[in-house]
Motif scaffolding. Structure first.
Motif, PDB file in Angstrom:
ATOM      1  N   THR A 169       0.852  -1.188   0.000  1.00 41.48           N
ATOM      2  CA  THR A 169       0.000   0.000   0.000  1.00 41.48           C
ATOM      3  C   THR A 169       0.887   1.237   0.000  1.00 41.48           C
ATOM      4  OG1 THR A 169      -1.724  -1.172   1.224  1.00 41.48           O
ATOM      5  CG2 THR A 169      -1.832   1.235   1.191  1.00 41.48           C
ATOM      6  N   MET A 170       0.606   2.182  -0.909  1.00 38.45           N
ATOM      7  CA  MET A 170       1.398   3.413  -0.997  1.00 38.45           C
ATOM      8  C   MET A 170       0.476   4.621  -0.925  1.00 38.45           C
ATOM      9  SD  MET A 170       4.475   2.809  -3.746  1.00 38.45           S
ATOM     10  CE  MET A 170       3.383   2.744  -5.157  1.00 38.45           C
ATOM     11  N   LYS A 171       0.943   5.620  -0.155  1.00 42.78           N
ATOM     12  CA  LYS A 171       0.242   6.905  -0.069  1.00 42.78           C
ATOM     13  C   LYS A 171       1.288   8.004  -0.116  1.00 42.78           C
ATOM     14  CE  LYS A 171      -3.668   5.186   2.662  1.00 42.78           C
ATOM     15  NZ  LYS A 171      -4.678   5.395   1.609  1.00 42.78           N
ATOM     16  N   GLY A 172       1.002   9.065  -0.834  1.00 39.98           N
ATOM     17  CA  GLY A 172       1.972  10.154  -0.895  1.00 39.98           C
ATOM     18  C   GLY A 172       1.509  11.269  -1.807  1.00 39.98           C
ATOM     19  N   TRP A 173       2.498  12.059  -2.295  1.00 37.70           N
ATOM     20  CA  TRP A 173       2.192  13.236  -3.103  1.00 37.70           C
ATOM     21  C   TRP A 173       3.174  13.371  -4.256  1.00 37.70           C
ATOM     22  CZ3 TRP A 173      -2.009  16.393  -2.517  1.00 37.70           C
ATOM     23  CH2 TRP A 173      -2.725  16.255  -1.321  1.00 37.70           C
ATOM     24  N   LEU A 174       2.651  13.887  -5.374  1.00 35.26           N
ATOM     25  CA  LEU A 174       3.461  14.320  -6.504  1.00 35.26           C
ATOM     26  C   LEU A 174       3.319  15.826  -6.594  1.00 35.26           C
ATOM     27  CD1 LEU A 174       5.057  13.992  -9.160  1.00 35.26           C
ATOM     28  CD2 LEU A 174       2.856  13.578 -10.318  1.00 35.26           C
ATOM     29  N   THR A 175       4.430  16.547  -6.389  1.00 31.90           N
ATOM     30  CA  THR A 175       4.386  18.009  -6.401  1.00 31.90           C
ATOM     31  C   THR A 175       5.464  18.547  -7.334  1.00 31.90           C
ATOM     32  OG1 THR A 175       5.867  18.141  -4.483  1.00 31.90           O
ATOM     33  CG2 THR A 175       3.506  18.138  -4.030  1.00 31.90           C
ATOM     34  N   ALA A 176       5.153  19.672  -7.975  1.00 33.24           N
ATOM     35  CA  ALA A 176       6.104  20.337  -8.866  1.00 33.24           C
ATOM     36  C   ALA A 176       5.506  21.669  -9.288  1.00 33.24           C
ATOM     37  CB  ALA A 176       6.401  19.474 -10.085  1.00 33.24           C
ATOM     38  N   GLU A 177       6.287  22.448 -10.016  1.00 38.80           N
ATOM     39  CA  GLU A 177       5.761  23.690 -10.557  1.00 38.80           C
ATOM     40  C   GLU A 177       4.706  23.373 -11.624  1.00 38.80           C
ATOM     41  OE1 GLU A 177       9.057  25.927 -11.946  1.00 38.80           O
ATOM     42  OE2 GLU A 177       9.938  26.196  -9.934  1.00 38.80           O
ATOM     43  N   ARG A 178       3.890  24.364 -11.948  1.00 36.87           N
ATOM     44  CA  ARG A 178       2.752  24.128 -12.829  1.00 36.87           C
ATOM     45  C   ARG A 178       3.177  23.637 -14.204  1.00 36.87           C
ATOM     46  NH1 ARG A 178      -1.586  28.837 -13.389  1.00 36.87           N
ATOM     47  NH2 ARG A 178      -1.760  28.240 -11.193  1.00 36.87           N
ATOM     48  N   ASP A 179       4.198  24.230 -14.790  1.00 33.20           N
ATOM     49  CA  ASP A 179       4.591  23.815 -16.136  1.00 33.20           C
ATOM     50  C   ASP A 179       5.134  22.388 -16.134  1.00 33.20           C
ATOM     51  OD1 ASP A 179       6.810  24.678 -14.634  1.00 33.20           O
ATOM     52  OD2 ASP A 179       7.982  25.017 -16.452  1.00 33.20           O
ATOM     53  N   VAL A 180       5.813  21.993 -15.049  1.00 37.52           N
ATOM     54  CA  VAL A 180       6.327  20.623 -14.963  1.00 37.52           C
ATOM     55  C   VAL A 180       5.172  19.645 -14.820  1.00 37.52           C
ATOM     56  CG1 VAL A 180       7.758  19.036 -13.609  1.00 37.52           C
ATOM     57  CG2 VAL A 180       8.521  21.391 -13.993  1.00 37.52           C
ATOM     58  N   MET A 181       4.186  20.000 -14.007  1.00 42.91           N
ATOM     59  CA  MET A 181       3.040  19.115 -13.826  1.00 42.91           C
ATOM     60  C   MET A 181       2.294  18.924 -15.140  1.00 42.91           C
ATOM     61  SD  MET A 181       2.918  18.024 -10.688  1.00 42.91           S
ATOM     62  CE  MET A 181       1.246  17.579 -10.284  1.00 42.91           C
ATOM     63  N   GLU A 182       2.191  19.978 -15.978  1.00 47.09           N
ATOM     64  CA  GLU A 182       1.515  19.848 -17.268  1.00 47.09           C
ATOM     65  C   GLU A 182       2.271  18.904 -18.195  1.00 47.09           C
ATOM     66  OE1 GLU A 182       1.185  23.808 -18.680  1.00 47.09           O
ATOM     67  OE2 GLU A 182      -0.502  24.345 -17.351  1.00 47.09           O
ATOM     68  N   ARG A 183       3.585  18.944 -18.186  1.00 45.40           N
ATOM     69  CA  ARG A 183       4.373  18.047 -19.031  1.00 45.40           C
ATOM     70  C   ARG A 183       4.242  16.601 -18.555  1.00 45.40           C
ATOM     71  NH1 ARG A 183      10.318  20.363 -19.289  1.00 45.40           N
ATOM     72  NH2 ARG A 183      10.525  18.530 -20.667  1.00 45.40           N
ATOM     73  N   LEU A 184       4.087  16.397 -17.230  1.00 48.13           N
ATOM     74  CA  LEU A 184       3.939  15.042 -16.715  1.00 48.13           C
ATOM     75  C   LEU A 184       2.604  14.412 -17.108  1.00 48.13           C
ATOM     76  CD1 LEU A 184       5.420  15.427 -13.097  1.00 48.13           C
ATOM     77  CD2 LEU A 184       6.476  14.287 -15.067  1.00 48.13           C
ATOM     78  N   GLN A 185       1.628  15.248 -17.454  1.00 50.21           N
ATOM     79  CA  GLN A 185       0.347  14.705 -17.882  1.00 50.21           C
ATOM     80  C   GLN A 185       0.414  14.147 -19.309  1.00 50.21           C
ATOM     81  OE1 GLN A 185      -2.120  14.456 -15.680  1.00 50.21           O
ATOM     82  NE2 GLN A 185      -0.759  15.521 -14.212  1.00 50.21           N
TER      83      GLN A 185
END
Length: 392
Positions: free
Chosen positions: A321-337
């Motif tokens: 079982t894993m729980k956590g967060w993925l955080t980054a600046e907005r432009d980085v988060m858009e590229r990760l999508q």
């Protein structure tokens, strides 16, 4: 420790043979007053107790004689008041004229040219009772044994030997003292030069307590507990972190579920994978899932569960079982999508951090049920890779 006359009886005399060459017996000469005596240890002791130059050179011995004489005088007065004639204290099992094994000597009349000696126990020297003879209290009953007190366990940081030496200044209290004393630089109290006793003192020294508190990491944070709060005196063990295993999860493309009360939700199905580490290796069975909820443009919550299987002949199944967060600046988060652009984003540009929990009913791997892990991950093509660090 008081000086004993037995230490000097041999070094204070020089042996020689008299004018008669045929004489079989040796004589001795006192190096302090040059008087000649027969080579007899008892007589030599008696002489030293009256030798003024020797007593002047050894004031500690003279002090013992004076103390013993005072004790003998007090006993004689008490005996007279009780109408008893016994004025001397005899030592059982000791013949008259023999020197006592330990203790002090007093004058008791004159015999020939020498002074007869009587042994009187001196509490300063003979305070410890002989083995097999219990010490008595003031009312005649056996005195209770002193109980050794153990130091109270402390949650303060441990005091190193180097810190103990730095906390005390050594000095000689008296020119005649053979042993050094030590003074605490924080409270100026004097202690014997004994490392264990000095360390015990520092644990209760108010001045040093503030130094110990500064060594507690929690007391160096921006915001701290009050000085009198018990939490400010606790030195807690710091956990360590070791890489324990790596897991590579193969996934299908993300399924966008849409908005929800907690944010935009997506499902990422698991179709397999593998894992390997210190305590084993194996595969990841298909059917697991990774639920991601974007609560804002710069943060996505991770909630995932997978089923691990070991490579044993009779494999064990372990639920991850894993729980956590993925955080980054907005432009980085858009590229990760974007599945294509995500592979070109290096892992240090974002933070994929999770906590992991393992659970199994197989006794061979029961140790994982009580483990605690934190993980760091990254996305590469159709896989999500995590390194799991075990907290000890």
């Amino acid at each position: 420790m008081p000086r004993h006359i037995d230490q000097d009886v041999h070094s204070a005399f020089v042996e020689f043979r008299g004018d008669d060459p045929s004489a079989k017996c040796l004589s001795v000469q006192c190096i302090y007053c040059q008087q000649t005596r027969a080579k007899n240890t008892t007589r030599q002791k008696q002489h030293l107790l009256q030798c003024a130059p020797y007593l002047q050179a050894h004031p500690d011995v003279a002090l013992q004689i004076s103390g013993a004489a005072s004790a003998a005088s007090a006993q004689a007065s008490q005996a007279q008041a009780q109408a008893q004639t016994q004025a001397n204290v005899a030592v059982p099992g000791q013949a008259s004229g023999d020197a006592p094994a330990d203790g002090t000597y007093t004058h008791d009349g004159t015999v020939g040219e020498h002074t007869a000696l009587t042994f009187v126990p001196n509490p300063r020297i003979n305070g410890t009772p002989s083995q097999g003879r219990p010490s008595l209290g003031g009312d005649g009953t056996p005195a209770p044994k002193r109980q050794k007190t153990k130091p109270t366990p402390s949650n303060m940081p441990e005091i190193s030997l180097q810190d103990v030496h730095k906390a005390f200044v050594e000095f000689r209290a008296n020119e005649t003292d053979k042993c050094l004393s030590a003074r605490c630089i924080y409270c100026n109290q004097v202690r014997a030069k004994n490392t264990s006793r000095q360390r015990e003192h520092l644990l209760t020294c108010p001045g040093y307590q503030s130094i110990l508190k500064d060594k507690i990491p929690a007391n160096n944070l921006r915001h701290q507990f009050d000085q009198d709060d018990v939490a400010s005196t606790l030195a807690l063990p710091a956990p360590t972190m070791d890489l324990d295993f790596r897991i590579s999860i193969k996934v299908k493309p993300k399924l966008n579920i849409g908005p929800s009360p907690s944010g935009r939700q997506s499902w990422i199905p698991c179709i397999g994978g593998q894992w390997a580490g210190r305590w084993g290796k194996g595969t990841i069975l298909s059917g697991g899932h990774d639920i991601q909820t974007s609560v804002k443009d710069t943060a996505t919550r991770i909630d995932a569960q997978f089923l691990l299987q070991t490579n044993d002949e009779h494999p064990a199944q372990i639920v991850l079982t894993m729980k956590g967060w993925l955080t980054a600046e907005r432009d980085v988060m858009e590229r990760l999508q974007d599945p294509v652009a995500a592979d070109n984003v290096v892992a240090h540009r974002y933070r994929l951090r999770v906590t992991l929990q393992l659970e199994t009913g197989d006794e061979r791997y029961a140790d994982v049920n009580t483990g605690v892990w934190v993980g760091s991950g990254c996305r590469r093509g159709g896989e999500i890779v995590y390194d799991a660090y075990r907290i000890s």
